[in-house]
Scaffold this active site. Structure first.
Site, short mmCIF file in Angstrom:
data_model
loop_
_atom_site.label_atom_id
_atom_site.label_comp_id
_atom_site.label_asym_id
_atom_site.label_seq_id
_atom_site.Cartn_x
_atom_site.Cartn_y
_atom_site.Cartn_z
N GLU A 297 69.83 -0.19 -105.84
CA GLU A 297 71.03 0.10 -105.51
C GLU A 297 71.45 1.25 -104.46
O GLU A 297 71.64 2.44 -104.73
CB GLU A 297 71.84 0.48 -106.69
CG GLU A 297 73.38 0.62 -106.76
CD GLU A 297 74.15 1.12 -108.02
OE1 GLU A 297 75.25 0.79 -108.06
OE2 GLU A 297 73.14 1.28 -108.76
N ASP B 111 79.77 -4.52 -113.60
CA ASP B 111 79.01 -3.22 -113.62
C ASP B 111 80.06 -2.15 -113.94
O ASP B 111 79.62 -1.85 -115.04
CB ASP B 111 79.03 -2.82 -111.99
CG ASP B 111 78.02 -1.71 -111.86
OD1 ASP B 111 77.21 -1.38 -112.79
OD2 ASP B 111 77.95 -1.00 -110.96
N ASP B 112 81.36 -1.79 -113.52
CA ASP B 112 82.09 -0.79 -114.14
C ASP B 112 83.57 -0.90 -114.11
O ASP B 112 84.20 -0.25 -113.49
CB ASP B 112 81.78 0.56 -113.52
CG ASP B 112 80.21 1.06 -113.73
OD1 ASP B 112 79.89 1.61 -115.05
OD2 ASP B 112 79.63 0.74 -112.68
#
Length: 531
Positions: free
Chosen positions: A379, A461-462
């Site tokens: 990432e 993801d978030d």
């Protein structure tokens, strides 16, 4: 002898065909209904690129399909394409952090329902400092706070003593009218717990800067989320909203870094096993609700990827691994895998944990359990940095899937290994863009991964932080950013999300069969849109 134009066109078509031959959507069998639905979606995409994205939007300087999500979101939700994708059965959500799955406004609403929840700040809030002050939330035992004056002054009154706890409701009700009153309080909290365009694309427009903001959100939100009464309602909201978006199965990363959660009595005394018991109770309650509505086929269930942070020591890693094994033995149906999370550019690389993770694998063999590694790696925008090099360790350690894998395209042999070993990459398009790994979706390396035949699952993801709850927004950004990608491509991405999940063979087969039935209904609906 130069080829004729007809021969040239044949060679050109053959070259394009070979170039795309590794894609998941290549040479697949599609029904006439699916092909018609695909054509309709492509037609709508083309039309909206001109009529909507090509139009002038006073609040947005240069709109284009796949543009910066936080800026373009207001346009996205108005499109027919978004409406279509919102109804699509999406399969599995394989990469999502459990403590960032509910939007900030909803989370605040859940916390306001709890009298035990309190808030404090290091200094009285004023117009001059409100933009920079971070609050702290905590559920306190009944009767612990006795300073009645703090209730009267709230966080903004002249008499507020720094770091004095104030009941959350009282803090909201007494918020200075010059700062917006209760609505101003809500805006302040939501602003701290989310990322807005001015931050992502202005004040925090580098990877390191945006991660500072990102990390601060978790420092603050934990006090709200890891309180058992809120946790239960929070889990329900996450699972419910996922089902409503067409997600039928979830493997969520739960952060077990803290050993105990705060219980209803306001004491930090709820161990990890209780977290899983609540998780199971909530999802079973949702399943029962769906069954009563004759919708049980829409939700297979949810499992947990046990996760801790990459700044723990190697000795501490052993404790977390043993804890994970213990939970797996007690809750074999809930623990799906193990991961280490955190900003890779800053925190410890996987190589530092390799010995402990190899030992973890041996301990599993001794205890008779199977807990696959599902590791974050790559990432990063780096090339040869320790974050980029994490990809080598993820592959060598046998990671069943790789979270993000953004820099994987720089490594031909690793891409080959992922393709041959069937290592799926959990791609999080909007997260990668908001966290400044790419400037916009058309520049994302996803097409390179797909064209190299690497299995992909689109993930959010978030979403509570980025405002992309569900998977529709991420699917939209993927679809509008590639002329090659179509509805047929999204079909394969959804199928692979289930195919590469940690479900057992029988459960996986049933999940795929159920998804296929919903998919057929969906494409019939899309195909009828032209009627």
């Amino acid at each position: 002898m130069f080829p004729t134009y007809e021969h040239y066109k044949q060679e050109r078509a053959a070259l394009i065909d070979r170039d795309r031959s590794l894609r998941a959507d290549y040479a697949q069998v599609f029904s006439e209904t699916e092909l018609k639905a695909d054509r309709i979606v492509r037609s709508i995409r083309t039309a909206e690129a001109a009529s909507i994205w090509g139009a002038k939007h006073p609040e947005i300087a240069h709109p284009f399909p796949g543009m910066e999500f936080l800026t373009g979101r207001s346009i996205i939700v108005k499109t027919k394409l978004f409406e279509i994708l919102s109804k699509m059965p999406k399969g599995a959500l394989l990469h999502v952090h459990l403590d960032a799955t509910v939007n900030a406004k909803t989370l605040l609403g859940l916390a306001l329902e709890e009298p035990a929840m309190h808030v404090r700040v290091p200094q009285r809030l004023t117009r001059d400092n409100i933009a920079s002050v971070l609050m702290e939330f905590k559920a306190l035992p009944r009767g612990m706070v006795t300073d009645s004056e703090s209730y009267m002054y709230g966080l903004t009154g002249a008499g507020y003593a720094p770091n004095t706890w104030v009941p959350l409701r009282a803090a909201r009700e007494t918020f200075d009218v010059n700062l917006g009153g209760p609505e101003g309080f809500d805006l302040w909290v939501v602003g701290v717990l989310s990322i807005d365009p001015s931050e992502a694309y202005g004040t925090h427009n580098t990877v390191d800067k945006i991660w500072e903001k990102f990390a601060s959100i978790f420092q603050v939100s934990g006090g709200l989320i890891y309180f058992a009464p809120v946790w239960r309602k929070y889990l329900y909201e996450f699972l419910r909203s996922s089902v409503e978006d067409g997600i039928s199965y979830i493997e969520a990363r739960a952060m077990f870094f803290m050993e105990y959660m705060v219980g209803e009595d306001g004491m930090q005394n709820v161990p990890h096993r209780e977290w899983l018991l609540m998780f199971d109770e909530v999802q079973n309650a949702l399943k029962e609700e769906l069954k009563q509505q004759a919708r049980e086929s829409e939700f297979i269930g949810a499992r947990i990827i046990y996760t801790t942070l990459r700044f723990i020591t190697t000795e501490e890693l052993d404790w977390y691994c043993e804890d994970c094994i213990s939970l797996k033995k007690e809750f074999p149906h809930l623990i799906a895998g193990f991961d280490l999370a955190g900003p890779e550019n800053i925190l410890l690389p996987l190589i530092d944990y390799a010995e402990g993770l190899l030992r973890f694998r041996e301990r599993q063999r001794e205890e008779g359990v199977d807990i696959p590694l599902i590791l974050h790696a790559g990432e990063t925008c780096g090339d040869g940095t320790h974050a980029d090099m994490n990809l080598y360790d993820a592959v060598l350690l046998g990671s069943q899937r790789i979270g993000h894998g953004f820099s994987l395209v720089k490594h031909p042999k690793l891409m080959e290994a992922c393709r041959e070993k069937g290592i799926l990459i959990e791609v999080c398009p909007i997260s990668n863009e908001v966290l400044r790994l790419t400037s916009a979706m058309p520049m994302h390396p996803l097409p390179i991964l797909m064209n190299n035949g690497i299995p992909i699952a689109i993930s959010s993801d978030d979403p509570g932080v980025f405002g992309n709850v569900g998977l529709t927004f991420d699917m939209y950004q993927v679809l509008v950013s590639s002329e090659v990608t179509g509805l047929a491509t999204l079909r394969e991405l959804a199928r692979d999300s289930l195919k590469y999940s940690t479900l057992g063979p029988k459960d996986k087969e049933e999940a795929l069969d159920s998804w296929q039935r919903h998919w057929e209904i969906f494409v019939e609906w899309v195909a009828d849109l032209s009627s």
